[in-house]
Write an enzyme that holds these catalytic residues in place. Structure first.
Site, mmCIF file in Angstrom:
data_model
loop_
_atom_site.group_PDB
_atom_site.id
_atom_site.type_symbol
_atom_site.label_atom_id
_atom_site.label_comp_id
_atom_site.label_asym_id
_atom_site.label_seq_id
_atom_site.Cartn_x
_atom_site.Cartn_y
_atom_site.Cartn_z
ATOM 1 N N LYS A 141 0.549 -3.340 2.864
ATOM 2 C CA LYS A 141 1.290 -3.067 1.623
ATOM 3 C C LYS A 141 2.212 -4.253 1.372
ATOM 4 O O LYS A 141 2.832 -4.767 2.316
ATOM 5 C CB LYS A 141 2.087 -1.767 1.795
ATOM 6 C CG LYS A 141 2.823 -1.304 0.551
ATOM 7 C CD LYS A 141 3.511 0.046 0.784
ATOM 8 C CE LYS A 141 4.234 0.556 -0.436
ATOM 9 N NZ LYS A 141 4.862 1.885 -0.220
ATOM 10 N N SER A 154 5.148 8.397 -0.074
ATOM 11 C CA SER A 154 4.247 7.325 -0.516
ATOM 12 C C SER A 154 3.082 6.999 0.408
ATOM 13 O O SER A 154 2.249 6.170 0.054
ATOM 14 C CB SER A 154 5.040 6.050 -0.778
ATOM 15 O OG SER A 154 5.736 6.193 -1.986
ATOM 16 N N SER A 191 3.916 5.385 -3.704
ATOM 17 C CA SER A 191 3.913 4.013 -4.141
ATOM 18 C C SER A 191 2.859 3.152 -3.443
ATOM 19 O O SER A 191 2.613 2.029 -3.874
ATOM 20 C CB SER A 191 5.296 3.385 -3.883
ATOM 21 O OG SER A 191 5.571 3.376 -2.487
#
Ligand code: GLN
Length: 483
Positions: free
Chosen positions: A76, A175, A151
């Site tokens: 990420k 998330s 997210s």
């Protein structure tokens, strides 16, 4: 090749069926071909990947082994990667090349993983749809008109579309688990302090936790093994030995006490998801689990408390982005105040600015007691509810999300509607507990997740329950059409 899980890749590499270099090249080609539909990557790191793959092959040739040696993954884009853009999904950090590796990145690299790239995400990890990224929305491979969740939507979409077997992600209010639910993956948010936050760009420091996103519980165990552990660079990292997570997968569920909170089945829950949750309960009962209704009476206060605490911490953490030290700086500033105002006004997107304003307000003199302090008291009540529940049960089970993935743009004009979608996930962050989401069926062709919560440091128990469930169901093996 792209259908293999981490566990299958490890066996294939050990048996010399293919090399890490061959696999890496195949996945990079697949990403180039298919990612334009999804937008799941912000940066690709082909050169780094090929170098790491060759090095991993050489280590294997020298007799080394290991489940992650030569395994392709992605990070990420809020994990700092030395010399590589680390954007956090924001214009503010579009030009930021991290000067060092996050602990998670360094640990996984040492274990031999191959970094294919940095995945798309909501700006500064704020969101539940992955629509707030400066680099554009991510699409859900199960239906390209729908969001993948946020997210960590880039990590989720990429793994779900078989662009790679697993990816790192972070979970401040859901998330990891929510995008896992929306894309038919298994995702684990560890106990707060289990995985180092050093080099993970902070959103809300008391809630943020890194963890794995993969297709199976077995793979989450493998990736978590490479991520977890004490880190002297993170003062909230906990100095507890890391168990062998793969070894914890094969425990019997006979007599396992599963608590199902009655508050979870309120009006906001899609009844079709409620039915799938009940089906998963029946499946676990067949494996020997005992079901008990429990109560989490303060759950209704968790969303308002979270949406005070998280923005408060964000407003403080994001004050470092001032246009002076690093990151975006506006053109031709007239004076210092103009520099601050325009750099932040132009560098941050609308949702980030909204959170900064809410947080600064909640922390300001005169409002601190009424909002921030009150929210912290609710946080303790939420934790106490869980402590009481875990006196009676070993695991808590429920839906991961109240609804399946919504259409792109559907909630853009109503941020509160999006906040409400976090109702089942944020309580684990407020309490610091570990939580896992696993695939449990489909509604209108869109995946549905079931969430499991466990006491502190019982990641192994979560992985065990999910693995046993996955040995007896095939939801997690379903593949989105076209991928
Ligand atoms: N949706 C939540 C938020 O926007 C959680 C995000 C996250 O876990 N990073 O704050």
């Amino acid at each position: 090749m792209h259908h293999m899980t981490l566990a299958e890749i490890a066996r294939g590499l050990a048996d010399k069926k293919f090399s890490s270099e061959e696999l890496t090249k195949a996945l990079l080609a697949r990403i180039a071909q298919l990612d334009p539909q999804l937008n799941s990557f912000i940066s690709l790191t082909e050169e780094l990947a090929l170098g790491q793959a060759k090095a991993a092959d050489a280590r294997r040739a020298n007799g080394e082994s290991g489940a992650l040696l030569g395994a392709p993954i992605a990070h990420k884009d809020l994990f700092c990667t030395q010399g590589i853009r680390t954007s956090c999904g924001s214009r503010m950090l579009d030009n930021f090349k991290a000067p060092y590796d996050a602990t998670v990145v360094a640990k996984l690299a040492a274990a031999g993983t191959v970094t294919l790239g940095k995945t798309n995400m909501d700006e500064f990890a704020m969101g539940s749809a992955n629509e707030s990224s400066y680099y554009g929305a991510v699409k859900n491979p199960w239906n390209l008109e729908h969001v993948p969740g946020g997210s960590s939507g880039g990590s989720a979409a990429a793994v779900a579309a078989r662009l790679l077997p697993a990816a790192t992600a972070t979970d401040t209010g859901g998330s990891i688990r929510q995008p896992a639910a929306f894309t038919n993956l298994t995702g684990l948010k560890p106990t707060y302090g289990r995985v180092s936050r050093w080099g993970m760009i902070a959103y809300a420091s008391s809630l943020d936790q890194g963890g794995p996103l993969a297709r199976t519980a077995e793979d989450c165990a493998i990736l978590l093994q490479g991520m977890a552990g004490f880190d002297p660079n993170d003062s909230t990292s906990i100095d507890e030995p890391v168990p062998d997570y793969s070894a914890s997968l094969n425990g019997s569920l006979q007599g396992l006490r599963i608590g199902v909170p009655k508050e979870y089945f309120s009006a906001g829950l899609d009844p079709r998801i409620a039915e799938l949750v009940h089906n998963s309960v029946k499946e676990l009962e067949k494996l020997g689990a005992v079901i008990k209704e429990i109560s989490l009476p303060n759950m209704q206060h968790a969303i308002p408390a979270y949406y005070v605490i998280a923005p408060a911490e964000a407003s403080s953490n994001l004050s470092r982005f001032d246009g002076v030290r690093f990151g975006y700086r506006c053109e031709n500033p007239q004076n210092l105040v103009d520099l601050y105002k325009r750099s932040r006004g132009e560098g941050f997107g609308a949702e980030v600015q909204r959170r900064i304003m809410v947080g600064a307000y909640a922390l300001s003199a005169g409002y601190y007691d009424a909002y921030y302090l009150k929210a912290q008291k609710i946080r303790r009540l939420v934790k106490n509810d869980f402590m009481a529940a875990f006196n009676e049960v070993d695991i808590i089970l429920g839906p991961t999300t109240p609804n399946p993935a919504w259409k792109l743009g559907a909630k853009n004009s109503d941020p509160v509607a999006e906040y409400l979608e976090d109702v089942y996930t944020i309580t684990a962050n407020l309490a610091g507990l570990p939580g896992l989401s696993m695939p449990a069926g489909f509604v209108d062709g869109l995946p549905v997740g079931v969430q499991l919560l466990a006491p502190y440091f019982q990641e192994g128990r979560l992985l065990n329950v999910a693995h046993q469930y996955q040995l007896n169901t095939d939801w997690h093996t379903r593949t989105p059409t076209g991928f």
